[in-house]
Scaffold this motif. Structure first.
Motif, PDB file in Angstrom:
ATOM      1  N   VAL A  70      31.905  35.676  33.564  1.00 31.92           N
ATOM      2  CA  VAL A  70      33.785  35.681  34.007  1.00 31.92           C
ATOM      3  C   VAL A  70      33.844  33.819  32.996  1.00 31.92           C
ATOM      4  O   VAL A  70      33.464  34.089  32.090  1.00 31.92           O
ATOM      5  N   GLY A  71      34.859  34.008  33.388  1.00 29.83           N
ATOM      6  CA  GLY A  71      36.115  33.071  31.750  1.00 29.83           C
ATOM      7  C   GLY A  71      35.603  31.381  32.836  1.00 29.83           C
ATOM      8  O   GLY A  71      35.850  30.502  32.597  1.00 29.83           O
ATOM      9  N   CYS A 120      43.147  34.630  29.976  1.00 31.24           N
ATOM     10  CA  CYS A 120      41.861  34.466  29.531  1.00 31.24           C
ATOM     11  C   CYS A 120      41.145  34.902  28.612  1.00 31.24           C
ATOM     12  O   CYS A 120      41.333  36.122  27.783  1.00 31.24           O
ATOM     13  N   LYS A 127      43.183  34.798  38.732  1.00 39.96           N
ATOM     14  CA  LYS A 127      43.487  36.202  37.754  1.00 39.96           C
ATOM     15  C   LYS A 127      44.451  35.939  36.702  1.00 39.96           C
ATOM     16  O   LYS A 127      45.703  36.590  37.046  1.00 39.96           O
ATOM     17  N   ASP A 128      44.250  35.068  35.823  1.00 41.11           N
ATOM     18  CA  ASP A 128      45.242  34.671  34.597  1.00 41.11           C
ATOM     19  C   ASP A 128      44.588  35.569  33.550  1.00 41.11           C
ATOM     20  O   ASP A 128      44.437  34.863  31.892  1.00 41.11           O
ATOM     21  N   CYS A 129      43.982  36.609  34.123  1.00 36.99           N
ATOM     22  CA  CYS A 129      43.569  37.745  32.927  1.00 36.99           C
ATOM     23  C   CYS A 129      44.502  37.432  31.720  1.00 36.99           C
ATOM     24  O   CYS A 129      43.549  37.651  30.404  1.00 36.99           O
ATOM     25  N   LYS A 142      37.924  30.409  38.509  1.00 40.64           N
ATOM     26  CA  LYS A 142      37.307  31.362  37.630  1.00 40.64           C
ATOM     27  C   LYS A 142      35.901  31.917  37.780  1.00 40.64           C
ATOM     28  O   LYS A 142      35.231  32.803  37.343  1.00 40.64           O
ATOM     29  N   CYS A 148      35.307  40.888  30.288  1.00 42.15           N
ATOM     30  CA  CYS A 148      35.052  39.945  31.650  1.00 42.15           C
ATOM     31  C   CYS A 148      34.100  41.320  32.726  1.00 42.15           C
ATOM     32  O   CYS A 148      34.249  41.758  32.574  1.00 42.15           O
ATOM     33  N   LEU A 200      33.854  40.673  35.857  1.00 41.65           N
ATOM     34  CA  LEU A 200      34.821  40.811  37.129  1.00 41.65           C
ATOM     35  C   LEU A 200      35.421  42.235  36.804  1.00 41.65           C
ATOM     36  O   LEU A 200      36.379  42.659  37.837  1.00 41.65           O
ATOM     37  N   GLN A 201      36.441  41.906  35.465  1.00 42.89           N
ATOM     38  CA  GLN A 201      37.815  42.987  35.672  1.00 42.89           C
ATOM     39  C   GLN A 201      36.668  44.470  35.505  1.00 42.89           C
ATOM     40  O   GLN A 201      37.153  45.711  35.921  1.00 42.89           O
ATOM     41  N   ARG A 206      37.842  35.368  28.104  1.00 45.73           N
ATOM     42  CA  ARG A 206      36.865  36.580  28.586  1.00 45.73           C
ATOM     43  C   ARG A 206      38.224  37.962  28.573  1.00 45.73           C
ATOM     44  O   ARG A 206      37.368  39.318  29.364  1.00 45.73           O
ATOM     45  N   ASN A 207      39.031  38.183  28.665  1.00 41.81           N
ATOM     46  CA  ASN A 207      39.806  39.190  28.852  1.00 41.81           C
ATOM     47  C   ASN A 207      39.337  40.422  27.923  1.00 41.81           C
ATOM     48  O   ASN A 207      39.591  40.376  26.841  1.00 41.81           O
ATOM     49  N   HIS A 238      40.339  33.679  43.334  1.00 44.29           N
ATOM     50  CA  HIS A 238      40.193  33.920  41.678  1.00 44.29           C
ATOM     51  C   HIS A 238      41.497  33.410  40.816  1.00 44.29           C
ATOM     52  O   HIS A 238      42.433  34.258  41.910  1.00 44.29           O
TER      53      HIS A 238
HETATM   54  S1  SF4 Z   1      37.434  35.944  34.921  1.00 40.40           S
HETATM   55 FE1  SF4 Z   1      38.286  37.884  34.265  1.00 40.40          FE
HETATM   56  S2  SF4 Z   1      38.913  38.089  35.635  1.00 40.40           S
HETATM   57 FE2  SF4 Z   1      39.556  35.947  35.595  1.00 40.40          FE
HETATM   58  S3  SF4 Z   1      41.025  35.509  34.790  1.00 40.40           S
HETATM   59 FE3  SF4 Z   1      39.476  35.706  33.411  1.00 40.40          FE
HETATM   60  S4  SF4 Z   1      39.488  37.796  32.717  1.00 40.40           S
HETATM   61 FE4  SF4 Z   1      40.778  38.383  34.438  1.00 40.40          FE
END
Ligand code: SF4
Ligand code: SF4
Ligand code: FES
Length: 230
Positions: free
Chosen positions: A203-204, A103, A98-100, A147, A109, A111-112, A105-106, A96
């Motif tokens: 996710v994003g 992102c 990991k661009d939180c 992502k 999300c 996944l977070q 969706r920060n 992934h």
């Molecule tokens: S999709 Fe979720 S875990 Fe992935 S970078 Fe974006 S905020 Fe972070």
């Protein structure tokens, strides 16, 4: 369909024949984390995040697809189930972006949230990543496969809600991707930009194209007459 009784976490609960372990657990206030599951839309047991222990079964079972039956004994939070879930999420995270911080969706999300819930604190399987596709050519949808968690929710939404079937899985194994056929841009297929795929993406990996800065600039341009339609 008749009523049956089963045991979840040492508690005897009632269920309808034909329900899944996940449905019955939720009805009884027992939380089992999920990722690919969406009620009435997906039922593939693809992600294995919802794994639980079933007495007598050799392997852990995906609660979202496992049907209940009379006398079933389920443990949703055994050490084995918790470790297996964490392992699945660690594998997803290893591939992934990991661009939180930047992102869209920060803080919102799935996944977070799963990493937080399952205590994923390190890059347990750091290594190569699947080559990704970034598509922002179409008028409304941005796709960033770095992502994507391969949950298949967008595939189901496009097919079952919108009736189009533009999205699908391509390639295999480590190379697997989800998107329009032959990895084409949304602009080059028969996509109507309805956004149903975005609505269900956890996710994003799929999101709306932001035009907020264009709007702010237009509002602040004294030479422009701006009309807003909501
Ligand atoms: S999709 Fe979720 S875990 Fe992935 S970078 Fe974006 S905020 Fe972070
Ligand atoms: S683009 Fe989003 S909804 Fe589609 S498979 Fe990837 S993570 Fe799931
Ligand atoms: S949520 Fe059950 S397998 Fe993905």
């Amino acid at each position: 369909m008749g009523k049956i009784k089963l045991t979840i976490n040492n508690r005897v609960v009632e269920a309808e024949d034909g329900q899944t372990v996940l449905e019955v657990a939720r009805e009884n206030g027992i939380h089992i984390p999920t990722l690919c599951y969406l009620k009435d839309l997906t039922g593939t047991g693809a992600c294995r995040v919802c794994q639980v222990e079933i007495e007598g079964a050799r392997t852990l079972c995906a609660a979202c697809v496992y049907p209940v039956r009379e006398g079933l004994v389920v443990k949703t939070h055994s050490v084995r189930a918790l470790e297996a879930r964490k392992n699945v999420v660690e594998l997803i995270v290893s591939n992934h972006s990991k661009d939180c911080l930047s992102c869209i969706r920060n803080t919102n999300c799935e996944l977070q949230r799963l990493c937080q819930e399952l205590g994923v604190r390190e890059d347990a399987y750091a290594g190569n990543k699947t080559p990704s596709t970034f598509d922002e050519v179409s008028p409304g949808i941005v796709r960033d496969t770095s992502k994507c968690v391969l949950c298949g929710r967008c595939v189901a939404a496009c097919k079952k809600i919108q009736g189009l079937g533009i999205l699908g899985f391509m390639d295999r194994g480590f190379k697997t991707k989800v998107g329009p056929v032959y990895d084409r841009s949304f602009n080059d297929v028969n996509c109507m930009q309805c956004g149903q795929c975005i609505n269900v993406c956890p996710v994003g990996a799929l999101h709306e194209k932001e035009e907020i800065h264009d709007v702010i600039n237009a509002i602040n341009d004294p030479h422009k007459h701006v009309i807003v339609q909501t």
